[in-house]
Design a protein around this motif. Structure first.
Motif, short mmCIF file in Angstrom:
data_model
loop_
_atom_site.label_atom_id
_atom_site.label_comp_id
_atom_site.label_asym_id
_atom_site.label_seq_id
_atom_site.Cartn_x
_atom_site.Cartn_y
_atom_site.Cartn_z
N PHE A 160 2.69 1.72 -3.18
CA PHE A 160 1.90 2.19 -4.26
C PHE A 160 1.75 3.48 -4.28
O PHE A 160 1.30 4.29 -5.27
N ASP A 170 -7.03 -4.37 -7.38
CA ASP A 170 -7.50 -3.44 -5.99
C ASP A 170 -6.52 -3.89 -5.10
O ASP A 170 -6.56 -5.06 -4.49
N ILE A 171 -6.03 -2.93 -4.43
CA ILE A 171 -5.61 -3.09 -3.11
C ILE A 171 -6.16 -2.55 -1.97
O ILE A 171 -6.36 -1.37 -1.63
N THR A 172 -6.84 -3.79 -1.44
CA THR A 172 -7.76 -3.45 -0.50
C THR A 172 -7.17 -3.74 0.98
O THR A 172 -6.30 -4.39 1.17
N ARG A 180 -4.37 -3.57 -12.48
CA ARG A 180 -5.86 -3.81 -12.83
C ARG A 180 -6.29 -4.28 -11.37
O ARG A 180 -7.50 -4.21 -10.78
N ARG A 216 2.42 1.13 -11.30
CA ARG A 216 2.66 -0.06 -10.68
C ARG A 216 3.81 -0.89 -11.56
O ARG A 216 4.75 -1.53 -10.82
N THR A 268 0.67 -1.17 -0.04
CA THR A 268 -0.18 0.03 -0.04
C THR A 268 1.00 1.28 -0.06
O THR A 268 0.59 2.07 -0.92
N PRO A 281 2.74 5.11 -7.70
CA PRO A 281 1.36 4.71 -8.21
C PRO A 281 1.19 4.13 -9.68
O PRO A 281 0.37 3.19 -9.78
#
Lengths: 269, 328
Positions: A105, A267-269, A265, A111, A102, A109
């Motif tokens: 990135f 999602d880093i959650t 693509r 990647r 997190t 940003p």
């Protein structure tokens, strides 16, 4: 990019991973050096056999003295390439395991740039690991050699024939590791897949499929190792060194590229 | 006033789950905006979309017209505090900050400065794995401040903090706003933030419920919810109320609540009937009540939510409410 690699280096050296890896590598190298000497011992020829380092003697000498034996000693840490591979895997997957990705990135940003930074870092770390292995071989193997009456300079003489190929192979495996890690970001899964392939599956594939040996990563790396070694015996079944290098690079970079695309693509959650 | 953050029609679907749906709001420069909603209302997803960590399904989330990825040196403009677990446990606090500083092109002198700012200078060389939750939150704040950004995004920064920690956080946020930073801070508890925020953006089920100022929200809270009366003659009052067909709820043997009643109405009734009163309470809804009503009432208008959710558990007057109209 320089900033990212410097940041990656700080990241790497402030965790236990590289130091544990280096420790394991040195331990294994020490054991391998021991094995080399024990083998010589059991092949006959007592200690203290004469000879002032001349490589002409055929047998009856209790320490490595032929060109091939000396090269084997210099390259005793060669098997450490598996650790370089794992280091590459860990450079990526540790970020996901500890969710530091997190932060990474947020700094980078875009990647694929992050993955590129890790590829570079891994290449440097791989080279570093090869050099550590070479130096430890020279120190450990060299001291023993001298202790048994061998010639250290004869050993040093073989460094140019071994070192470049070995460093190249370590770099290629570390890059491949980053490729695998960016494709499989789950640390446990990535390690299991990596070890499963290189320890079990690859061997099975090679024994089942005729001609697969030169195409699999280990075969390609083996070919790349011939950069300076020119071992005729294996070369028959392998690509030449630059083809092997390109094939290894292709594996690593294609994995990294596909991994980057999936990561972009994700999602880093 | 120019906006620091603009969110327009932001939508995120995770498969069939609609986490965020057509959400639009703005964060004004130099103000603290509370991003409020119950757990699972899409706050974290929205903040992560703002930061480019989660891909948007549709809509935009921008800083001065640019998405996070398009910002030049993003950490110099936007500082973010996300979950408290994103540290490598064996890395020292100082090294964590150095790693970020080097990667983001921030002078290393900022490391000591931000550690000082969040009060972690003494533990700079300690491994983060040994940090308490509160210390981790502070380290997160230090990380966010490294690049001296003009915008701060804080996701539930009060989670896991003790009362002193929350007090410290409030002071910290107010100070950051006083030096001109724009702050978007999420919370599922309005009470946690009501002393801190200037504006509120309230969401529920991924949709905007209300964007307004805290002052306006407080105004809504001031409207009467009803009166409570404690009296030794409660039976007489009940007779009078029943005779005039006014609804009431007993809340204790000697106490009743009259929903919707005003002091101006109840006072004369009590005086005319000469009822002795021990306690007379004007139930003004707290901000939290307003918040709960807004988010729950909203939920009830969507499929899947049960009708009459306004009277369900969690409302201010939980329990039997015979006269409650509910939300049909």
């Amino acid at each position: 990019m320089i900033a990212i690699v410097r940041s990656e280096w700080l990241k790497l050296r402030t965790t236990a991973v590289p130091w544990v890896m280096a420790g394991i590598a040195l331990l294994i190298n020490g054991l391998l050096i021991l094995v080399i000497y024990l083998n010589h011992d059991s092949n006959g020829g007592g200690f203290g056999g004469g000879g002032s380092g001349s490589s002409a003697t055929i047998s009856g000498v209790g320490y490595p003295h032929t060109t091939q034996q000396l090269r084997n000693l210099v390259g005793s840490g060669f098997e450490g390439y598996l650790l370089a591979l794992l280091l590459g895997v860990l450079i990526v997957t540790t970020e996901f395991r500890h969710k530091t990705v997190t932060t990474t990135f947020l700094i980078t940003p875009v990647r694929p740039i992050m993955v590129a930074g890790k590829l570079l870092m891994a290449a440097i770390a791989g080279a570093g690991m090869a050099i550590i292995m070479l130096v430890s071989s020279l120190i450990g193997g060299g001291l023993t050699l001298v202790g048994l009456g061998g010639s250290f300079s004869a050993l040093l003489h073989q460094v140019p024939a071994v070192a470049p190929g070995m460093i190249l192979v370590f770099i290629l495996f570390a890059i491949l590791g980053v490729g695998i890690g960016s494709l499989i970001t789950n640390q446990v899964a990535a390690i299991v897949v990596t070890l499963g392939w290189f320890i079990i599956l690859e061997g099975i594939l090679v024994s089942l499929v005729h001609g697969a040996a030169k195409w699999v990563p280990t075969g390609a790396a083996e070919a790349a190792a011939n950069l300076t070694r020119n071992r005729g015996d294996v070369s028959l079944f392998l690509f030449n060194w630059w083809q092997g290098t390109l094939l290894m690079l292709a594996y690593g970079l294609v994995f990294a590229l596909v991994g980057s695309m999936i990561l972009t693509r994700r999602d880093i959650t | 006033m120019p906006s620091a953050i603009e969110v327009h029609g932001l939508t995120k679907h995770f498969g069939s789950v609609h986490a965020v749906e057509d959400l639009s709001f703005e964060v004004d420069t130099g103000r603290v905006t509370g991003f409020l909603g119950p757990n699972g209302s899409g706050k974290t997803t929205t903040l992560r979309m703002l930061l480019g960590l989660v891909a948007v399904t549709s809509g935009t989330a921008t800083f001065g017209g640019r998405t996070y990825e398009k910002l030049h040196k993003p950490t110099h403009h936007v500082g973010a505090v996300l979950e408290a677990t994103s540290f490598h446990p064996s890395r020292r606090a100082e090294d964590h900050l150095k790693m970020v500083a080097i990667g983001a092109g921030i002078p290393l002198s900022r490391v000591a400065e931000t550690l000082e700012l969040v009060g972690l200078s003494d533990v700079a060389r300690r491994r983060v794995g040994k940090f308490s939750l509160g210390m981790r939150q502070r380290l997160q704040l230090a990380t966010a401040l490294l690049g001296d950004p003009e915008i701060l995004i804080l996701d539930e920064p009060a989670n896991g903090l003790d009362p002193q920690g929350i007090q410290w956080l409030r002071t910290f946020i107010r100070y950051q706003a006083s030096i001109g930073r724009s702050i978007l801070v999420s919370s599922h508890l309005l009470s946690e933030m009501e002393e801190t925020v200037d504006d509120v953006v309230i969401v529920s089920e991924g949709r905007l419920v209300l964007q307004t100022t805290l002052a306006d929200l407080a105004g809504r809270a001031g409207t009467s919810n009803g009166m409570r009366v404690r009296s030794p003659e409660i039976g007489r009052l009940i007779e009078i109320l029943t005779a005039t067909q006014v609804a009431y709820r007993p809340t204790a043997p000697d106490t009743i609540a009259i929903d919707g009643a005003t002091p101006e109405w109840l006072g004369p009734v009590l005086a005319q009937n000469q009822i002795v009163v021990y306690e007379l309470i004007h139930d003004r809804g707290s901000l939290e009540d307003v918040f709960l009503k807004l988010t729950q009432g909203f939920a009830a208008t969507f499929p899947g939510a049960t009708a009459g959710a306004g009277a369900g558990p969690g409302t201010p007057h939980a329990g039997p409410a015979p006269m409650s109209g509910g939300v049909s």
